[in-house]
Design a protein around this motif. Structure first.
Motif, PDB file in Angstrom:
ATOM      1  N   ASP A  25     -43.687  39.078 101.841  1.00  0.00           N
ATOM      2  CA  ASP A  25     -42.354  38.580 102.634  1.00  0.00           C
ATOM      3  C   ASP A  25     -42.730  38.529 104.151  1.00  0.00           C
ATOM      4  O   ASP A  25     -42.631  37.486 104.719  1.00  0.00           O
ATOM      5  CB  ASP A  25     -41.136  39.410 102.657  1.00  0.00           C
ATOM      6  CG  ASP A  25     -40.556  39.395 100.919  1.00  0.00           C
ATOM      7  OD1 ASP A  25     -40.985  38.379 100.467  1.00  0.00           O
ATOM      8  OD2 ASP A  25     -39.844  40.219 100.643  1.00  0.00           O
ATOM      9  N   SER A  26     -43.428  39.497 104.594  1.00  0.00           N
ATOM     10  CA  SER A  26     -43.784  39.631 106.201  1.00  0.00           C
ATOM     11  C   SER A  26     -44.961  38.537 106.568  1.00  0.00           C
ATOM     12  O   SER A  26     -45.006  37.769 107.259  1.00  0.00           O
ATOM     13  CB  SER A  26     -44.150  40.908 106.589  1.00  0.00           C
ATOM     14  OG  SER A  26     -45.227  41.509 105.716  1.00  0.00           O
ATOM     15  N   LEU A  27     -45.944  38.424 105.462  1.00  0.00           N
ATOM     16  CA  LEU A  27     -46.987  37.585 105.819  1.00  0.00           C
ATOM     17  C   LEU A  27     -46.304  35.795 105.348  1.00  0.00           C
ATOM     18  O   LEU A  27     -46.667  35.134 106.427  1.00  0.00           O
ATOM     19  CB  LEU A  27     -48.053  37.682 104.591  1.00  0.00           C
ATOM     20  CG  LEU A  27     -48.983  38.764 104.549  1.00  0.00           C
ATOM     21  CD1 LEU A  27     -49.633  38.845 103.492  1.00  0.00           C
ATOM     22  CD2 LEU A  27     -49.834  38.388 105.882  1.00  0.00           C
ATOM     23  N   ILE A  28     -45.371  35.712 104.597  1.00  0.00           N
ATOM     24  CA  ILE A  28     -44.871  34.118 104.458  1.00  0.00           C
ATOM     25  C   ILE A  28     -44.096  34.000 105.748  1.00  0.00           C
ATOM     26  O   ILE A  28     -43.939  33.074 106.240  1.00  0.00           O
ATOM     27  CB  ILE A  28     -43.753  34.542 103.267  1.00  0.00           C
ATOM     28  CG1 ILE A  28     -44.671  34.124 102.165  1.00  0.00           C
ATOM     29  CG2 ILE A  28     -43.046  32.942 103.293  1.00  0.00           C
ATOM     30  CD1 ILE A  28     -43.769  34.122 100.627  1.00  0.00           C
ATOM     31  N   LYS A  29     -43.368  34.985 106.332  1.00  0.00           N
ATOM     32  CA  LYS A  29     -42.475  35.159 107.770  1.00  0.00           C
ATOM     33  C   LYS A  29     -43.312  34.775 108.774  1.00  0.00           C
ATOM     34  O   LYS A  29     -43.154  33.929 109.768  1.00  0.00           O
ATOM     35  CB  LYS A  29     -41.657  36.104 107.939  1.00  0.00           C
ATOM     36  CG  LYS A  29     -40.629  36.029 109.006  1.00  0.00           C
ATOM     37  CD  LYS A  29     -39.994  37.312 109.376  1.00  0.00           C
ATOM     38  CE  LYS A  29     -38.907  37.208 110.337  1.00  0.00           C
ATOM     39  NZ  LYS A  29     -38.205  38.466 110.521  1.00  0.00           N
ATOM     40  N   SER A  30     -44.679  35.370 108.729  1.00  0.00           N
ATOM     41  CA  SER A  30     -45.707  35.304 109.960  1.00  0.00           C
ATOM     42  C   SER A  30     -46.399  33.923 109.746  1.00  0.00           C
ATOM     43  O   SER A  30     -46.593  32.996 110.828  1.00  0.00           O
ATOM     44  CB  SER A  30     -46.696  36.299 109.829  1.00  0.00           C
ATOM     45  OG  SER A  30     -47.452  36.272 110.936  1.00  0.00           O
ATOM     46  N   VAL A  31     -46.941  33.166 108.767  1.00  0.00           N
ATOM     47  CA  VAL A  31     -47.817  32.298 108.535  1.00  0.00           C
ATOM     48  C   VAL A  31     -47.307  31.124 107.871  1.00  0.00           C
ATOM     49  O   VAL A  31     -47.756  29.925 107.818  1.00  0.00           O
ATOM     50  CB  VAL A  31     -49.139  32.431 107.898  1.00  0.00           C
ATOM     51  CG1 VAL A  31     -49.860  33.597 108.615  1.00  0.00           C
ATOM     52  CG2 VAL A  31     -49.004  33.101 106.644  1.00  0.00           C
ATOM     53  N   GLY A  32     -46.017  31.448 107.404  1.00  0.00           N
ATOM     54  CA  GLY A  32     -45.354  30.349 106.341  1.00  0.00           C
ATOM     55  C   GLY A  32     -45.900  30.497 104.962  1.00  0.00           C
ATOM     56  O   GLY A  32     -47.028  30.966 104.655  1.00  0.00           O
ATOM     57  N   ASP A  33     -44.979  29.524 104.024  1.00  0.00           N
ATOM     58  CA  ASP A  33     -45.293  29.922 102.581  1.00  0.00           C
ATOM     59  C   ASP A  33     -46.557  29.087 101.992  1.00  0.00           C
ATOM     60  O   ASP A  33     -47.223  29.552 101.258  1.00  0.00           O
ATOM     61  CB  ASP A  33     -44.038  29.353 101.975  1.00  0.00           C
ATOM     62  CG  ASP A  33     -44.224  29.382 100.314  1.00  0.00           C
ATOM     63  OD1 ASP A  33     -44.064  30.647  99.812  1.00  0.00           O
ATOM     64  OD2 ASP A  33     -44.179  28.558  99.575  1.00  0.00           O
TER      65      ASP A  33
END
Length: 218
Positions: A25-33
């Motif tokens: 979740d934090s990675l998706i929030k940071s770089v996008g899905d």
């Protein structure tokens, strides 16, 4: 080299749950899905490549390689939102009805999963030059002269046109072509290692209509 592969494999095993679950979740929030999905695909391919290298020289190597290629293609297809794809591979690998020691090849797996969405085109040529490894693992130039009359390329070389493509489903509307496509024919098997002195290692007997959906001859 083996120790290095094991270390990379261990690192990937440790990294994989962090990327796909713990910090997803934090990675998706940071770089996008989209970028997260791309990262997952890259990591998955590294894991498969390391496993493939570890198995090199074993009986399981080719079986894993075929599964590896099919999974890589499926992952790209999902990432590209089911867009149309062109897959380049050896005739043996894209063959939709081929097995290696009882294990399905990539084409057979993709045909099973995607049915008519998978369209396999054999590539063959009668004359020309190419580079490949010989038995001594040395890169050498090889040539085909189109005079192999006991093979499909030799037969096609006698045709009026030197470049053509035909779709088997349409071709089978002609009774003679249907009979021809339902028979076994010899095609070249030009891979990384090429040994022209060994007919069985450089040519494959293939039932065309069962193996492919079309053929491109150049």
């Amino acid at each position: 080299e083996t120790k290095c592969l094991h270390e990379i494999d261990s690192c990937m095993d440790a990294l994989w749950p962090s990327v796909t679950k713990k910090y997803k979740d934090s990675l998706i929030k940071s770089v996008g899905d989209n970028r997260w999905q791309f990262l997952v695909q890259c990591l998955a391919q590294v894991r498969r490549s390391v496993k493939n290298a570890e198995l090199l020289g074993t009986d399981s190597a080719e079986m894993y390689r075929q599964t590896d290629m099919a999974e890589a293609i499926e992952g790209i297809w999902e990432f590209e939102d089911h867009a149309k794809m062109i897959i380049f591979g050896h005739n043996n690998d894209i063959n939709k009805n081929a097995f290696f020691n009882g294990w399905p090849r990539m084409g057979d797996m993709l045909k099973h999963d995607y049915k008519d969405k998978y369209y396999s085109i054999a590539l063959e040529f009668g004359t020309g030059d190419f580079l490949a490894l010989d038995r001594k693992m040395t890169v050498k130039p090889f040539s085909l002269n189109g005079k192999e009359r006991n093979m499909l390329p030799g037969l096609f070389s006698m045709a009026r046109d030197s470049l053509f493509f035909f779709d088997f489903k349409n071709a089978e509307k002609n009774p003679d072509m249907k009979k021809f496509l339902s028979s076994f024919q010899y095609l070249h098997s030009i891979q990384g290692v090429y040994c022209p002195e060994g007919f069985t290692t450089t040519n494959d007997e293939i039932w065309l209509a069962s193996a492919f959906d079309g053929l491109l001859f150049i």
